[in-house]
Design an enzyme around this catalytic site. Structure first.
Site, PDB file in Angstrom:
ATOM      1  CB  CYS A 115     -53.470  -3.103  95.421  1.00 62.59           C
ATOM      2  SG  CYS A 115     -54.846  -2.035  95.856  1.00 62.59           S
ATOM      3  NE  ARG A 125     -49.909  -4.057  90.614  1.00 59.58           N
ATOM      4  CZ  ARG A 125     -50.390  -4.370  89.427  1.00 59.58           C
ATOM      5  NH1 ARG A 125     -49.596  -4.419  88.391  1.00 59.58           N
ATOM      6  NH2 ARG A 125     -51.657  -4.659  89.271  1.00 59.58           N
ATOM      7  CD1 TRP A 169     -52.897   4.555  93.974  1.00 54.66           C
ATOM      8  CD2 TRP A 169     -55.010   3.975  93.498  1.00 54.66           C
ATOM      9  NE1 TRP A 169     -53.484   5.606  93.321  1.00 54.66           N
ATOM     10  CE2 TRP A 169     -54.778   5.289  93.024  1.00 54.66           C
ATOM     11  CE3 TRP A 169     -56.268   3.413  93.317  1.00 54.66           C
ATOM     12  CZ2 TRP A 169     -55.760   6.029  92.374  1.00 54.66           C
ATOM     13  CZ3 TRP A 169     -57.239   4.154  92.668  1.00 54.66           C
ATOM     14  CH2 TRP A 169     -56.976   5.438  92.199  1.00 54.66           C
ATOM     15  CG  ASN A 193     -55.086  -5.248  92.253  1.00 56.61           C
ATOM     16  OD1 ASN A 193     -55.604  -4.138  92.287  1.00 56.61           O
ATOM     17  ND2 ASN A 193     -54.407  -5.687  91.214  1.00 56.61           N
ATOM     18  N   GLY A 194     -58.470  -4.785  93.514  1.00 59.59           N
ATOM     19  CA  GLY A 194     -59.701  -4.705  92.725  1.00 59.59           C
ATOM     20  C   GLY A 194     -60.825  -4.121  93.544  1.00 59.59           C
ATOM     21  CD  GLU A 215     -47.001  11.709  77.417  1.00 60.75           C
ATOM     22  OE1 GLU A 215     -48.231  11.664  77.580  1.00 60.75           O
ATOM     23  OE2 GLU A 215     -46.207  11.072  78.143  1.00 60.75           O
ATOM     24  CE  LYS A 265     -45.379  11.547  81.531  1.00 63.32           C
ATOM     25  NZ  LYS A 265     -46.050  10.711  80.641  1.00 63.32           N
ATOM     26  CD  GLU A 319     -47.716  11.443  84.687  1.00 57.77           C
ATOM     27  OE1 GLU A 319     -48.388  10.530  85.148  1.00 57.77           O
ATOM     28  OE2 GLU A 319     -47.217  11.390  83.543  1.00 57.77           O
ATOM     29  CG  HIS A 370     -60.546  29.360  68.456  1.00 57.65           C
ATOM     30  ND1 HIS A 370     -61.322  30.153  67.640  1.00 57.65           N
ATOM     31  CD2 HIS A 370     -59.619  28.797  67.647  1.00 57.65           C
ATOM     32  CE1 HIS A 370     -60.894  30.058  66.388  1.00 57.65           C
ATOM     33  NE2 HIS A 370     -59.852  29.239  66.377  1.00 57.65           N
ATOM     34  CE  LYS A 426     -45.390   2.564  84.595  1.00 60.23           C
ATOM     35  NZ  LYS A 426     -45.210   3.840  83.884  1.00 60.23           N
TER      36      LYS A 426
HETATM   37  C1  F6R Z   1     -48.933   8.871  82.530  1.00 55.83           C
HETATM   38  C2  F6R Z   1     -49.313   7.481  82.627  1.00 55.83           C
HETATM   39  C3  F6R Z   1     -50.738   7.123  82.521  1.00 55.83           C
HETATM   40  C4  F6R Z   1     -50.906   5.834  81.711  1.00 55.83           C
HETATM   41  C5  F6R Z   1     -52.366   5.371  81.721  1.00 55.83           C
HETATM   42  C6  F6R Z   1     -52.566   4.145  80.866  1.00 55.83           C
HETATM   43  O1  F6R Z   1     -47.554   9.039  82.601  1.00 55.83           O
HETATM   44  O2  F6R Z   1     -48.484   6.626  82.811  1.00 55.83           O
HETATM   45  O3  F6R Z   1     -51.483   8.156  81.973  1.00 55.83           O
HETATM   46  O4  F6R Z   1     -50.475   6.072  80.407  1.00 55.83           O
HETATM   47  O5  F6R Z   1     -52.760   5.095  83.028  1.00 55.83           O
HETATM   48  O6  F6R Z   1     -51.778   3.090  81.316  1.00 55.83           O
HETATM   49  P1  F6R Z   1     -51.416   1.875  80.383  1.00 55.83           P
HETATM   50  O7  F6R Z   1     -50.580   2.393  79.277  1.00 55.83           O
HETATM   51  O8  F6R Z   1     -50.671   0.937  81.276  1.00 55.83           O
HETATM   52  O9  F6R Z   1     -52.705   1.309  79.883  1.00 55.83           O
END
Ligand code: F6R
Length: 614
Positions: free
Chosen positions: A2, A27, A75, A101-102, A487, A491, A494, A510, A609
């Protein structure tokens, strides 16, 4: 997870709080709220389900006066996202408001105790339990708000960053943290408070990052005071923030994600700046040089990370084995922390995190440290919890990443990993002069190479338009490009909500190949290198089953370009650098598909994020 904002000073708090919430919306964006003490001394709490704009709408024509306030963008963890569960929460007598937050893990026991004493609860949240508990302790002990917060926090188990406001004290905010970030900005007769420096940097440059277990008394008329849970006063460590406001704006792009994709030529330049000598002949990383023995004698390197950062760790595995000859393990931080991982003398743990706040990665670091490992961090956010919890590290310096989908942080992480591997390989005498120079030359040319790919955005957009219908995607790559394929799939998932799977190309036969038909397109990364021919066979296997293939190939490719339905060209580079280039078209592809589908690219559903809870 949050976002928290607070202000106390001589200005109107509301616009500062709202602007701060917008900056922190990455966030969390399930609900938002604000609590202010009005000019008449009322505690006004406004909160609503939805984004910060919904809160602004809700607060229209209401009393938004006052020079002290706290605000929150949520969040959801406890309780569904709705008006009642939105923060701030306030005590039954309406005098204390709190944002959090938590997660408070033992909220159930405390709630039962308070219920038995006649307290009632409006929401399903652990946060409301905490504010009622503080109010209870304050009434019982006839103490100050600070003392009540301290007493409460001594009894709660969990993670928190909180800010608390008392209707009867218009001068003071009490803030505390444990495992969730909180930073206090210090101005002239005013203070700012936030989960990170982004809402603060346009007002002040002096900040104090609270440490775990610290409680701050933020009083507009007094110097900042910080104590720990045992009431021992902490030394105030004032740091300067170097963030630039323009970095926090979209700069003419429709989304932060697109801006951040297009920023990559510059962010790679920033990442390597000062780390390559003026002659362009040597990489110098002080974090490695200061800990030369640790890396020279490393028996094993263990990467811990989550999500995109974990994919960067996978690329690190290829790099460190290939260039440095060091055994590597790559661990999901969330799994590592709950196993009993074997750490032996000589093991070096490298934690990778954009935010520097990911709870699982932080816990993995603590576990590794407790087992005696030397822990190195690769972070973006300066002064973040992970940057401070690690023994040493290298920042990626790509600037604030606001789009929830990580793009420029990923290429920054890979760039740092390449530089680390080069330095260590050279120290170990494992890399030839020619190879070292070739990698370095191409690394220096990387911003130009990326520009070259970005210039093809219209072509990538056209391909994305053709495939927006698809409900599933397969991403294939081999060697260095296997993590890139993973990756690329992440992308797409998400931000477009299309199911996508990343898979090592040869593993496809496989099992995954059973999914191939003319409705399941495959993106294949087939750049030149040791596994190019093998990848060609994999493409043939897909084509033979009626699958459509979009291939990422090197310029001048003559074989794959004849087999694939569509091709995107990237410059040819040393194999260890290919992820830096092949990831770019995959970012753009995911972006355009998501836009075509009308998704909220910067704030995809259910995501935030910074994942500061388990
Ligand atoms: C995907 C993404 C997440 C972060 C993951 C780790 O685009 O952003 O998968 O990579 O939550 O976050 P960090 O790098 O901040 O530890």
């Amino acid at each position: 997870m949050c976002g928290i904002v607070g202000y106390v000073g001589d200005k109107n708090a509301y616009p500062i709080l709202i602007k701060g919430l917008h900056r922190l919306e990455y966030r969390g964006y399930d609900s938002a709220g604000v609590a202010m003490i009005s000019d008449e001394g009322r505690l006004n709490v406004y909160k609503t389900k939805g984004k910060v704009s919904a809160l602004e709408h809700y607060a229209e024509n209401k009393d938004i006066s006052g020079t002290i306030g706290i605000a929150h963008t949520r969040w959801a963890t406890h309780g569904e996202p709705n008006d009642l569960n939105a923060h701030p929460h306030y005590s039954e007598n309406g005098s204390i408001a709190l944002i959090h937050n938590g997660i408070i893990e033992n909220y159930g026991v405390i709630k039962t105790m308070l219920s038995e004493k006649g307290y009632t609860f409006r929401s399903d949240t652990d946060t409301e339990v905490l504010v009622q508990f503080i109010a209870y302790l304050r009434a019982e002990n006839h103490c100050t708000l600070f003392e009540a917060v301290q007493a409460a926090l001594n009894q709660v188990i969990g993670a928190y960053a909180i800010a608390v406001l008392d209707k009867d004290n218009r001068d003071e905010i009490i803030a505390a943290r444990k495992s969730s970030p909180l930073v206090v900005g210090i101005g002239e007769g005013e203070y700012f408070l936030a989960s990170d420096a982004t809402p603060i940097c346009e007002y002040v440059k002096d900040v104090v990052y609270l440490n775990d277990g610290e409680i701050a008394i933020i009083n507009r008329h007094k110097p900042l005071k910080v104590y720990n849970l045992n009431n021992i006063e902490s030394k105030i460590d004032i740091r300067k923030i170097e963030m630039n406001i323009s970095e926090l704006e979209k700069g003419g792009y429709p989304h932060f994600m697109l801006k951040e994709i297009f920023e990559q030529p510059r962010t790679i330049t920033d990442c390597i700046r000062g780390r390559i000598n003026l002659e362009g002949t040597n990489v110098i990383l002080s974090g490695i040089l200061d800990n030369k023995d640790k890396f020279l004698n490393a028996r094993r390197i263990i990467f811990v990370a989550c999500g995109t950062s974990w994919h960067a760790g996978l690329i690190g595995e290829y790099l460190f084995e290939d260039l440095c000859g060091i055994e590597v393990k790559v661990e999901y931080a969330s799994e590592f922390r709950y196993r009993n991982p074997v750490i032996q003398p000589g093991d070096v743990v490298i934690a990778i995190s954009q935010s520097g706040e990911t709870a699982d990665t932080l816990a993995a670091i603590e576990l590794a440290k407790s087992k005696g490992a030397f822990v190195y961090g690769i972070c973006n956010v300066v002064g973040s919890s992970i940057a401070r919890a690690t023994h040493s590290g290298t920042y990626i310096h790509v600037g604030p990443e606001i789009g929830v989908a990580s793009t420029k942080a990923f290429t920054g992480q890979v760039t740092v990993l390449v530089m680390m591997a080069m330095v260590i390989a050279e120290m170990k005498g494992r890399i030839s002069k020619d190879k070292y120079e070739a990698v370095l030359r191409e690394l220096l040319a990387m911003p130009e190479s990326i520009k070259h790919i970005l210039a093809q955005h219209e072509h990538i957009k056209d391909i994305a338009a053709i495939f927006t219908y698809a409900r599933n995607f397969l991403y294939l790559g081999r060697g260095y490009n296997y993590p890139t394929a993973m990756e690329g799939a992440l992308k797409l998932k998400e931000i477009s909500y299309i199911h996508a799977e990343g898979c090592p190309a040869a593993e496809m036969k496989h099992g995954t190949i059973a999914l191939i038909d003319n409705e399941m397109p495959t993106i294949v990364i087939a750049t030149n290198g040791s596994v190019y021919e093998k990848t060609i066979s994999n493409i043939q296997e897909i084509k033979a089953r009626g699958g459509k293939v979009i291939a990422v190939v090197n310029e001048g490719d003559e074989i794959v370009s004849k087999m694939a339905d569509y091709c995107i060209c990237v410059p040819s580079v040393e194999e260890c650098l290919t992820p830096l280039l092949s990831s770019i078209p995959l970012q753009l592809f995911a972006y355009y598909i998501a836009v075509n589908k009308g998704r909220n690219v910067d704030q995809p559903r259910n995501l935030a994020k910074s994942v500061t809870v388990e």
